[in-house]
Design a protein around this motif. Structure first.
Motif, short mmCIF file in Angstrom:
data_model
loop_
_atom_site.label_atom_id
_atom_site.label_comp_id
_atom_site.label_asym_id
_atom_site.label_seq_id
_atom_site.Cartn_x
_atom_site.Cartn_y
_atom_site.Cartn_z
N THR A 42 -7.24 2.81 -8.26
CA THR A 42 -6.29 1.86 -7.64
C THR A 42 -6.92 1.12 -6.47
OG1 THR A 42 -4.38 3.17 -8.32
CG2 THR A 42 -4.06 1.65 -6.48
N TRP A 43 -7.58 1.87 -5.57
CA TRP A 43 -8.21 1.22 -4.42
C TRP A 43 -9.29 0.24 -4.88
CZ3 TRP A 43 -4.61 2.13 -1.42
CH2 TRP A 43 -4.16 3.40 -1.06
N ARG A 44 -10.06 0.62 -5.86
CA ARG A 44 -11.14 -0.26 -6.33
C ARG A 44 -10.57 -1.49 -7.03
NH1 ARG A 44 -15.94 1.68 -5.40
NH2 ARG A 44 -16.94 0.18 -6.79
N LYS A 45 -9.46 -1.33 -7.72
CA LYS A 45 -8.82 -2.47 -8.35
C LYS A 45 -8.31 -3.46 -7.30
CE LYS A 45 -4.96 -3.71 -11.39
NZ LYS A 45 -3.81 -3.18 -12.18
N PHE A 46 -7.74 -2.93 -6.22
CA PHE A 46 -7.20 -3.79 -5.16
C PHE A 46 -8.30 -4.63 -4.50
CE2 PHE A 46 -3.30 -0.92 -4.18
CZ PHE A 46 -2.62 -1.47 -5.24
N ARG A 47 -9.53 -4.15 -4.51
CA ARG A 47 -10.63 -4.91 -3.91
C ARG A 47 -10.75 -6.29 -4.54
NH1 ARG A 47 -16.01 -1.80 -4.57
NH2 ARG A 47 -16.76 -3.70 -3.59
N PHE A 48 -10.45 -6.36 -5.83
CA PHE A 48 -10.66 -7.60 -6.58
C PHE A 48 -9.35 -8.32 -6.92
CE2 PHE A 48 -14.10 -4.61 -7.50
CZ PHE A 48 -15.19 -5.36 -7.10
N ASP A 49 -8.24 -7.85 -6.39
CA ASP A 49 -6.93 -8.45 -6.67
C ASP A 49 -6.49 -9.26 -5.45
OD1 ASP A 49 -4.35 -9.14 -7.29
OD2 ASP A 49 -3.77 -7.14 -7.98
N ASP A 50 -6.64 -10.57 -5.54
CA ASP A 50 -6.31 -11.44 -4.42
C ASP A 50 -4.82 -11.52 -4.15
OD1 ASP A 50 -8.98 -11.97 -4.03
OD2 ASP A 50 -8.97 -13.81 -5.24
N THR A 51 -4.00 -11.04 -5.08
CA THR A 51 -2.55 -11.06 -4.85
C THR A 51 -2.11 -9.92 -3.94
OG1 THR A 51 -1.97 -9.71 -6.79
CG2 THR A 51 -2.21 -12.09 -7.12
N VAL A 52 -2.98 -8.93 -3.75
CA VAL A 52 -2.68 -7.80 -2.86
C VAL A 52 -3.40 -8.02 -1.54
CG1 VAL A 52 -2.93 -5.32 -2.49
CG2 VAL A 52 -2.33 -6.18 -4.75
N ARG A 53 -2.61 -8.11 -0.45
CA ARG A 53 -3.19 -8.36 0.86
C ARG A 53 -2.88 -7.26 1.88
NH1 ARG A 53 -1.07 -13.03 -1.03
NH2 ARG A 53 0.74 -12.99 0.37
N ALA A 54 -1.92 -6.37 1.55
CA ALA A 54 -1.60 -5.22 2.39
C ALA A 54 -0.95 -4.17 1.50
CB ALA A 54 -0.67 -5.60 3.54
N ILE A 55 -1.11 -2.90 1.87
CA ILE A 55 -0.65 -1.80 1.02
C ILE A 55 0.16 -0.80 1.84
CG2 ILE A 55 -1.38 0.11 -0.48
CD1 ILE A 55 -4.02 -2.38 0.08
N VAL A 56 1.23 -0.31 1.24
CA VAL A 56 2.00 0.81 1.78
C VAL A 56 1.73 2.02 0.89
CG1 VAL A 56 4.30 1.75 2.25
CG2 VAL A 56 3.79 -0.65 2.77
N LEU A 57 1.39 3.14 1.50
CA LEU A 57 1.13 4.38 0.76
C LEU A 57 2.17 5.41 1.15
CD1 LEU A 57 -0.68 6.22 -1.02
CD2 LEU A 57 -1.97 6.74 1.06
N THR A 58 2.87 5.97 0.18
CA THR A 58 3.92 6.95 0.47
C THR A 58 3.99 8.00 -0.63
OG1 THR A 58 6.23 7.15 1.22
CG2 THR A 58 5.81 5.69 -0.67
N GLY A 59 4.94 8.92 -0.50
CA GLY A 59 5.13 9.96 -1.50
C GLY A 59 6.54 9.92 -2.05
N ALA A 60 6.72 10.35 -3.28
CA ALA A 60 8.04 10.34 -3.91
C ALA A 60 8.93 11.43 -3.31
CB ALA A 60 7.90 10.55 -5.41
N GLY A 61 10.22 11.13 -3.16
CA GLY A 61 11.16 12.10 -2.63
C GLY A 61 11.13 12.15 -1.11
N GLU A 62 11.89 13.07 -0.54
CA GLU A 62 11.97 13.20 0.91
C GLU A 62 11.34 14.50 1.43
OE1 GLU A 62 15.92 12.71 2.34
OE2 GLU A 62 16.11 10.65 1.64
N LYS A 63 10.88 15.38 0.54
CA LYS A 63 10.35 16.67 0.99
C LYS A 63 8.90 16.60 1.44
CE LYS A 63 13.45 19.63 -1.73
NZ LYS A 63 13.51 20.71 -2.75
#
Length: 260
Positions: A42-63
């Motif tokens: 995913t990170w390597r794909k984003f390097r070449f994707d000009d439509t992605v300019r910022a990323i939010v990283l999170t986890g599923a659920g609240e635990k």
């Protein structure tokens, strides 16, 4: 989520923001070898994707945001004190030469190997119930990569206390905010909107200037970090208990802890 995948990736081409969600809530979003490979891709794909300019990283659920490596993952280790295979070494954006900004949205527990991800984010926004802890020493393991990553973001005394106390103590979101690890606290339901809003503001700026700023910030501490990380494999080899002894400690200890 695509069957068999452990990440949920959503991209808004209009705002330029991608949301990457660790999607293993039944395993507290622990990282297995599949998740590690998907993060790297995913990170390597984003390097070449000009439509992605910022990323939010999170986890599923609240635990949990992430509870590090999945203990059920079988990672064969070479029979040599001079080498080791760590599946988490390439799970972060900087390890994959991605200089688009990443905001970590921490919802619940963040521990152990989660710090590979938090350590390579630009800043952290946390829900009020989030906790940060590092159980390595409790279970006979050296906290090397994790503590080195966090030493770049926390005062020495705070990271030393968290790393050495092991699973006996958890750092609350409030304490993490007070010591600078977390830049903003929110109610659980406001976490993702707050992180997304910040990402949208950043994504609206010229991307070359943003990426150049991220690279400049990282350059200010890269030499010390690189030198410290080079020592990590040797320290782990010297200090870790045999895996069977680690397993005994995992199954033999209670879960008592205190949060500060």
């Amino acid at each position: 989520m695509t069957p068999g995948r452990t990440l949920n990736v959503r991209t808004d081409k209009e705002t330029g923001v991608a949301i990457v969600t660790l999607d293993r809530p039944t395993r507290h979003n622990a990282i297995d070898t599949t998740t590690a490979a998907e993060l790297t891709a995913t990170w390597r794909k984003f390097r070449f994707d000009d439509t992605v300019r910022a990323i939010v990283l999170t986890g599923a659920g609240e635990k949990a945001f992430c509870t590090g490596i999945d203990r059920g993952t079988d990672v064969p280790q070479p029979d040599s004190p001079y080498s080791m295979d760590d599946p988490l070494l390439t799970v972060g954006p900087k390890a994959n030469d991605l200089w688009k900004p990443v905001i970590a949205a921490v919802n619940g527990m963040a521990c152990g190997g989660a710090f590979y991800l938090i350590g390579e984010a630009e800043f952290v926004i946390a829900a009020e119930h989030a906790t940060f802890f590092d159980p390595h020493t409790t279970y006979g393991m050296v906290s090397a990569y994790e503590s080195i990553h966090m030493a770049q973001r926390m005062p020495y005394g705070e990271i030393a206390r968290m790393s050495l106390m092991g699973s006996a103590e958890r750092v609350s979101a409030r304490r993490a905010y007070e010591t600078g690890l977390v830049s903003e606290l929110t109610a659980p339901e406001e976490l993702l909107p707050a992180a997304t809003k910040a990402a949208e503001v950043i994504a609206a700026h010229p991307t070359e200037a943003v990426q150049g700023t991220v690279r400049a910030l990282w350059s200010s501490r890269e030499a010390a970090r690189t030198h410290a990380l080079a020592q990590a494999p040797h320290l782990i080899t010297l200090g870790n208990l045999p895996q069977e002894r680690q397993a005994e400690l995992f199954t033999g200890r209670g879960s008592g802890h205190r949060t500060r």
